[in-house]
Design a protein around this motif. Structure first.
Motif, PDB file in Angstrom:
ATOM      1  N   PRO A 292       0.804  -1.229   0.000  1.00 12.60           N
ATOM      2  CA  PRO A 292       0.000   0.000   0.000  1.00 12.60           C
ATOM      3  C   PRO A 292       0.835   1.276   0.000  1.00 12.60           C
ATOM      4  O   PRO A 292       0.339   2.342  -0.376  1.00 12.60           O
TER       5      PRO A 292
ATOM      6  N   ALA B  32      -0.369   7.535  -2.487  1.00 14.08           N
ATOM      7  CA  ALA B  32      -1.589   8.025  -1.822  1.00 14.08           C
ATOM      8  C   ALA B  32      -1.252   8.446  -0.398  1.00 14.08           C
ATOM      9  O   ALA B  32      -0.543   7.723   0.308  1.00 14.08           O
ATOM     10  N   HIS B  33      -1.761   9.601   0.025  1.00 15.21           N
ATOM     11  CA  HIS B  33      -1.556  10.026   1.412  1.00 15.21           C
ATOM     12  C   HIS B  33      -2.908  10.189   2.094  1.00 15.21           C
ATOM     13  O   HIS B  33      -3.202  11.208   2.698  1.00 15.21           O
ATOM     14  N   TRP B  34      -3.749   9.180   1.928  1.00 12.09           N
ATOM     15  CA  TRP B  34      -5.067   9.118   2.562  1.00 12.09           C
ATOM     16  C   TRP B  34      -5.440   7.641   2.691  1.00 12.09           C
ATOM     17  O   TRP B  34      -4.939   6.798   1.949  1.00 12.09           O
ATOM     18  N   ASP B  35      -6.295   7.351   3.671  1.00  8.53           N
ATOM     19  CA  ASP B  35      -6.836   5.992   3.786  1.00  8.53           C
ATOM     20  C   ASP B  35      -8.030   5.821   2.865  1.00  8.53           C
ATOM     21  O   ASP B  35      -8.217   4.769   2.243  1.00  8.53           O
ATOM     22  N   PHE B  36      -8.833   6.885   2.841  1.00  6.03           N
ATOM     23  CA  PHE B  36      -9.977   6.918   1.924  1.00  6.03           C
ATOM     24  C   PHE B  36     -10.018   8.333   1.353  1.00  6.03           C
ATOM     25  O   PHE B  36      -9.951   9.309   2.105  1.00  6.03           O
ATOM     26  N   PRO B  37     -10.124   8.465   0.039  1.00  5.84           N
ATOM     27  CA  PRO B  37     -10.037   9.809  -0.553  1.00  5.84           C
ATOM     28  C   PRO B  37     -11.190  10.707  -0.128  1.00  5.84           C
ATOM     29  O   PRO B  37     -12.308  10.239   0.108  1.00  5.84           O
ATOM     30  N   GLU B  38     -10.892  11.980  -0.032  1.00  5.88           N
ATOM     31  CA  GLU B  38     -11.940  12.969   0.176  1.00  5.88           C
ATOM     32  C   GLU B  38     -12.970  12.823  -0.949  1.00  5.88           C
ATOM     33  O   GLU B  38     -12.614  12.470  -2.078  1.00  5.88           O
ATOM     34  N   ARG B  39     -14.232  13.138  -0.617  1.00  9.26           N
ATOM     35  CA  ARG B  39     -15.274  12.957  -1.634  1.00  9.26           C
ATOM     36  C   ARG B  39     -15.383  14.172  -2.558  1.00  9.26           C
ATOM     37  O   ARG B  39     -15.414  15.308  -2.085  1.00  9.26           O
ATOM     38  N   GLN B  40     -15.446  13.902  -3.835  1.00 12.42           N
ATOM     39  CA  GLN B  40     -15.725  14.937  -4.843  1.00 12.42           C
ATOM     40  C   GLN B  40     -17.167  15.421  -4.660  1.00 12.42           C
ATOM     41  O   GLN B  40     -18.057  14.632  -4.307  1.00 12.42           O
TER      42      GLN B  40
ATOM     43  N   PRO C  85     -18.699   5.903  -5.335  1.00  8.74           N
ATOM     44  CA  PRO C  85     -17.239   6.077  -5.183  1.00  8.74           C
ATOM     45  C   PRO C  85     -16.892   7.554  -5.005  1.00  8.74           C
ATOM     46  O   PRO C  85     -17.600   8.427  -5.516  1.00  8.74           O
ATOM     47  N   PRO C  86     -15.811   7.844  -4.296  1.00  9.64           N
ATOM     48  CA  PRO C  86     -15.526   9.230  -3.933  1.00  9.64           C
ATOM     49  C   PRO C  86     -15.135  10.127  -5.107  1.00  9.64           C
ATOM     50  O   PRO C  86     -15.265  11.342  -5.013  1.00  9.64           O
ATOM     51  N   VAL C  87     -14.659   9.545  -6.182  1.00  6.43           N
ATOM     52  CA  VAL C  87     -14.243  10.338  -7.347  1.00  6.43           C
ATOM     53  C   VAL C  87     -14.884   9.735  -8.595  1.00  6.43           C
ATOM     54  O   VAL C  87     -14.975   8.513  -8.723  1.00  6.43           O
TER      55      VAL C  87
END
Lengths: 383, 204
Positions: B52, B57-65, B81-83
């Motif tokens: 991983p 990636a510097h997130w566990d779960f991406p910020e949501r668009q 999905p977030p993006v």
């Protein structure tokens, strides 16, 4: 901005569109300098892939210069020269954590069976592609990479899909020293797969196609033996005959959904859209390899069923390895090969056209005119 | 005939057929031959490898668009999905058909894909019709790129070269013309009905 836009099957044009915006904190907007038309773009162009919407901009092979970055982007800045893998991926989901970048689960609402791809229908996520002056690049800290100063623009462009996919396809064959490898399709991906098979120690490489000029390229660029399937009543028997009636150890399907060789299969899939793809090349692979062989599939197929000969695959004990290429994983090794002179990717580029002529470029590539193998879109430098 | 003379040399015995060239000959002829002979030098070997930290990636779960309009999604997804792409939002009759495909049928159902393909064909007809009301109507000559037949040697590229695809290329113009004929028929029918209705009103 000027952008290629899909207008329905076999119809594209260039029109004015809004410059894409940063829609997520880890987005970048990239000014495109080179883009390519991929053989798999032709599946969209022909209306074969479901949910291909009028108004979409195609193009999953492109390089460019970073124009703008979102607030959380750490690794890129405005002015960076970048190459962008065709996969859009988050870098953190179950699949990305396991290196399966092409299978990312966080980027495609429209389908769970497919990750996301630039400019490749809504079935692949609904992202506009790079056959335009600007393109939105999600997860800028994950996908794009700086282009090394020594690397030629066209070679960088070809690493974003065709070269990486061909090289990946050879890896899926699990080639061991002395293997006889048959590659179906002498398009860009097939040529690169054939060339890569030698890197992995193949003892013979045989490329199958029906276009004489592409077979010539297979001989000169990929150093391969060639078979023109139109010259043989039954290409499966011919392949058996030239391999001592054993069959190849490895077959690579670099054709995908619009394979020729069977009128019925081609028309029911590519024309009438009743199959996800014409499995002619895949069926030839299944029938021509030896028992216990490995078949690598990275030709693109649609999501609907296809008439594949699974009974023969089972009875012969074949191993089928397949996926879309996780492009960025290939890059460090491919850069070594290019730098060492083992590969010169842009030797297969045949046409360079401006964006404004893209409709003619699509027709030329689709109809295989003018001995076209790989057309590249060269963008105008900003004034 | 002796038993040895009838003995096959390949396939029916244990040895593999001999190769035409030795590794030394191949190494001399082909740049880089065998450079990736060791599977550990192959970057996608194995395909699935847990790492991983390798992605950036510097997130566990991406910020949501931001979801600016209701985004259609496969019912096989547990959440949006977030993006996601925002290329061409759903609209018109084609949008309704596509929305039904997403809302009702999973990717495992043929109905899902067949509805999406139907939506694609409707979209083409709708878009052609809509373009006629703009300053930039669809142009079948420029948009099909058919002029490249002249500039790129259409005849010489196709004939006398044994190409397998020439036997079905005649179908392409039919597919191209299909939405135009449908759009023209729809526009003609609408115009006819409109005129007839107007005439009837005037007469009454």
């Amino acid at each position: 901005m000027r952008a290629m836009v899909y207008r329905g099957p076999y119809k594209v044009r260039v029109e004015e569109k809004d410059v894409p915006e940063v829609e997520h904190p880890n987005d970048a907007v990239v000014r495109v300098t080179r883009a390519a038309i991929c053989g798999s773009d032709l599946h969209l162009y022909h209306g074969l892939l479901p949910d291909t919407r009028v108004g979409m901009t195609f193009g999953h092979e492109f390089i460019g210069v970073v124009e703008e970055v979102g607030s959380s982007v750490q690794r890129l800045k405005r002015g960076d020269r970048v190459m962008v893998p065709f996969n859009i991926y988050c870098g953190s989901c179950f699949y990305c954590a396991r290196g399966l970048y092409s299978n990312c689960h966080n980027v495609n609402p429209n389908a769970t069976a497919l990750g996301a791809i630039y400019g490749y229908s809504h079935t692949a996520g609904g992202y506009d592609g790079g056959q335009a002056e600007f393109v939105r690049v999600p997860f800028a800290d994950v996908g794009p990479a700086l282009i090394p100063d020594w690397l030629d623009d066209e070679d960088a462009l070809l690493m974003t899909d065709a070269l990486s996919t061909g090289y990946f396809g050879a890896q899926l064959g699990d080639i061991v020293e002395g293997d006889v490898v048959v590659v179906f399709g002498a398009g860009p991906v097939g040529l690169y797969a054939a060339r890569s098979a030698w890197l992995m120690g193949a003892g013979r490489v045989i490329v199958v196609d029906h276009l004489d000029y592409r077979l010539e390229k297979a001989r000169t660029f990929a150093h391969a033996e060639t078979v023109n399937f139109t010259e043989h009543d039954d290409v499966v028997v011919h392949l058996k005959r030239i391999t001592g009636h054993l069959g190849a150890d490895v077959a690579i399907d670099a054709v995908g959904a619009e394979a020729d060789g069977s009128f019925l299969q081609h028309v029911t899939s590519a024309k009438l859209k009743l199959q996800g793809g014409s499995p002619v090349a895949l069926n030839w692979a299944i029938d021509s390899v030896r028992k216990g062989a490995t078949i690598s599939v990275m030709g693109a197929y649609g999501p609907i069923f296809s008439a594949v000969k699974f009974g023969d695959a089972v009875n012969k004990g074949l191993t089928l390895n397949m996926n879309q290429a996780p492009v960025k994983r290939q890059w460090p090794r491919l850069l070594e090969h290019i730098r060492n002179g083992h590969l010169k990717p842009n030797d297969i580029v045949t046409h360079r056209v401006p964006l404004e002529h893209i409709a003619e470029a699509y027709h030329m590539f689709s109809a295989k005119l003018d001995d076209c193998i790989k057309p590249i879109i060269v963008m105008e430098e900003p004034a | 005939m002796s038993a040895d003379a009838d003995r096959p040399t390949t396939t029916y015995v244990a040895a593999k057929p001999p190769l035409p060239e030795t590794p030394e000959q191949l190494r001399a002829r082909i740049p880089g031959w065998g450079a990736d002979l060791d599977p550990r030098d192959r970057p996608a070997n194995p395909q699935e490898r847990f790492d991983p930290g390798a992605t950036g990636a510097h997130w566990d779960f991406p910020e949501r668009q931001v979801e600016r309009y209701p985004r259609e999604r496969s019912i096989e997804h547990g959440t949006l999905p977030p993006v996601f792409g925002t290329s061409a939002p759903l609209h018109g009759l084609s949008g309704a058909v596509r929305r039904l495909a997403y809302a009702r049928y999973s990717e495992g159902r043929a109905a899902h894909w067949l509805l999406l393909i139907a939506g694609d064909r409707i979209d083409a007809v709708e878009s052609h019709l809509r373009s006629f009301a703009t300053l930039h109507p669809d142009n079948p000559i420029t948009e099909t790129g058919v002029l490249s037949e002249v500039r790129r040697h259409g005849v010489a590229s196709r004939f006398g070269r044994g190409r397998a695809d020439v036997n079905h290329q005649w179908i392409d113009p039919v597919l191209v013309a299909g939405p135009w004929v449908a759009a023209g028929t729809a526009a003609g029918t609408a115009a006819f009905l409109g005129v007839r209705s107007l005439v009837r009103r005037v007469r009454s």
